[in-house]
Design an enzyme around this catalytic site. Structure first.
Site, mmCIF file in Angstrom:
data_model
loop_
_atom_site.group_PDB
_atom_site.id
_atom_site.type_symbol
_atom_site.label_atom_id
_atom_site.label_comp_id
_atom_site.label_asym_id
_atom_site.label_seq_id
_atom_site.Cartn_x
_atom_site.Cartn_y
_atom_site.Cartn_z
ATOM 1 N N ARG A 1 0.818 -1.216 0.000
ATOM 2 C CA ARG A 1 0.000 0.000 0.000
ATOM 3 C C ARG A 1 0.850 1.264 0.000
ATOM 4 O O ARG A 1 0.339 2.355 -0.219
ATOM 5 C CB ARG A 1 -0.948 -0.008 1.201
ATOM 6 C CG ARG A 1 -1.981 -1.101 1.099
ATOM 7 C CD ARG A 1 -2.732 -1.302 2.389
ATOM 8 N NE ARG A 1 -3.406 -2.588 2.376
ATOM 9 C CZ ARG A 1 -4.636 -2.780 2.792
ATOM 10 N NH1 ARG A 1 -5.352 -1.772 3.251
ATOM 11 N NH2 ARG A 1 -5.158 -3.979 2.753
ATOM 12 N N ASP B 1 11.220 -23.545 -4.878
ATOM 13 C CA ASP B 1 11.158 -24.909 -5.397
ATOM 14 C C ASP B 1 11.373 -25.979 -4.339
ATOM 15 O O ASP B 1 12.128 -25.773 -3.383
ATOM 16 C CB ASP B 1 12.218 -25.104 -6.489
ATOM 17 C CG ASP B 1 11.863 -24.418 -7.788
ATOM 18 O OD1 ASP B 1 10.667 -24.346 -8.115
ATOM 19 O OD2 ASP B 1 12.785 -23.970 -8.496
ATOM 20 N N LEU C 1 14.907 -11.323 -2.564
ATOM 21 C CA LEU C 1 13.752 -10.448 -2.722
ATOM 22 C C LEU C 1 14.039 -9.493 -3.870
ATOM 23 O O LEU C 1 15.143 -8.962 -3.973
ATOM 24 C CB LEU C 1 13.519 -9.664 -1.429
ATOM 25 C CG LEU C 1 13.424 -10.515 -0.160
ATOM 26 C CD1 LEU C 1 13.512 -9.641 1.083
ATOM 27 C CD2 LEU C 1 12.157 -11.339 -0.170
ATOM 28 N N GLU C 2 13.067 -9.298 -4.731
ATOM 29 C CA GLU C 2 13.206 -8.392 -5.874
ATOM 30 C C GLU C 2 12.340 -7.174 -5.579
ATOM 31 O O GLU C 2 11.153 -7.160 -5.869
ATOM 32 C CB GLU C 2 12.752 -9.097 -7.151
ATOM 33 C CG GLU C 2 13.510 -10.380 -7.427
ATOM 34 C CD GLU C 2 12.606 -11.490 -7.940
ATOM 35 O OE1 GLU C 2 11.374 -11.314 -7.968
ATOM 36 O OE2 GLU C 2 13.150 -12.535 -8.303
#
EC number: 3.5.4.13
Length: 193
Positions: free
Chosen positions: A115, A128, A137-138
Site C-alpha cells: 500500500r 522450489d 527479494l526483488e
C-alpha cells in the site's frame, strides 16, 4: 492444499521443513510464516549498458550483467537501505529456508508495504522443492516517496504446499541449479541458462 499453522509447526518440529533461525510461534499465523529482511542488498548501476539482450550470446549477456549490477552491499546494524521511486534492488531474507522434495513454498509481500508502493517480489515467488538458502527479494518501489528498509523488519510471508509426491528433480539435486545454497543478494544468472 497449503499447510496450516499447526502443520507448519509440526513440520518444523519433525525436521521436514527447516527455517533458520526458527521463527517464534508469534510469527506463524494461520497459513504463513513471517520472514524478515536481511542485511544484504544489490542495486543496478544506471547508464552503464545501453541494454541487455536477454537472448543474445551468453558472453555478451554476462558482460552486460557485470556492468549493470553493483557489488553486494552489506548494511551495518541499525542502518537503512533507501529504495527510491522507480528503482529495482535485490535483497535477501534474514531467514534461511530448506524445503524437502515434497513441498513447494510461496513468498508473498505484506499488504501494508504494498500500500506504500513496495513490491517485495517482482515475479518470482515460488520456492522450489529441495530449495535451501536465503530467499532473494526483488524490490521495486512503485510509490511516490523513497522507502527506508531496515534489516530485521517484517518483509513478507511464506506459505507451504505439499506436493502429490516427492519431486523427481528437486532443486538441490539439479545440475543446472543456478542459485543453490545462496546466502546473499545474488544477481541474475540468466547468462547461465
Amino acid at each position: 492444499m497449503r499447510l496450516c499453522d499447526r502443520d507448519i509447526e509440526a513440520w518444523l518440529d519433525e525436521g521436514r521443513l527447516a527455517i533458520n533461525p526458527r521463527p517464534p510461534v508469534e510469527r506463524i499465523n494461520g497459513a504463513t510464516v513471517d520472514v524478515r529482511l536481511g542485511n544484504k542488498f544489490r542495486t543496478f548501476r544506471g547508464h552503464t549498458a545501453p541494454f541487455i539482450d536477454l537472448s543474445g550470446p551468453k558472453a555478451e549477456v554476462s558482460a552486460a550483467l557485470d556492468r549493470v549490477m553493483s557489488e553486494e552491499i552489506v548494511l551495518p546494524e541499525g542502518e537503512a537501505f533507501f529504495l527510491h521511486p522507480g528503482e529495482l534492488a535485490l535483497a535477501v531474507t534474514y531467514e534461511s529456508v530448506t524445503l524437502p522434495a515434497d513441498l513447494v513454498g510461496w513468498l508473498d509481500g505484506r499488504s501494508s508495504l504494498a500500500r506504500l508502493g513496495l513490491m517485495v517480489h517482482v515475479t518470482a515467488h515460488r520456492i522450489d522443492p529441495g530449495w535451501s538458502g536465503c530467499i532473494v527479494l526483488e524490490f521495486y518501489n512503485s510509490g511516490k516517496l523513497p522507502l527506508a528498509l531496515r534489516p530485521g523488519m517484517p518483509i513478507g510471508a511464506l506459505s507451504f504446499e505439499p506436493l502429490s509426491g516427492p519431486a523427481a528433480r528437486p532443486y538441490n539435486r539439479r545440475e543446472d541449479a543456478k542459485y543453490r545454497d545462496q546466502q546473499g543478494a545474488v544477481a541474475s544468472r540468466i547468462d547461465k541458462d
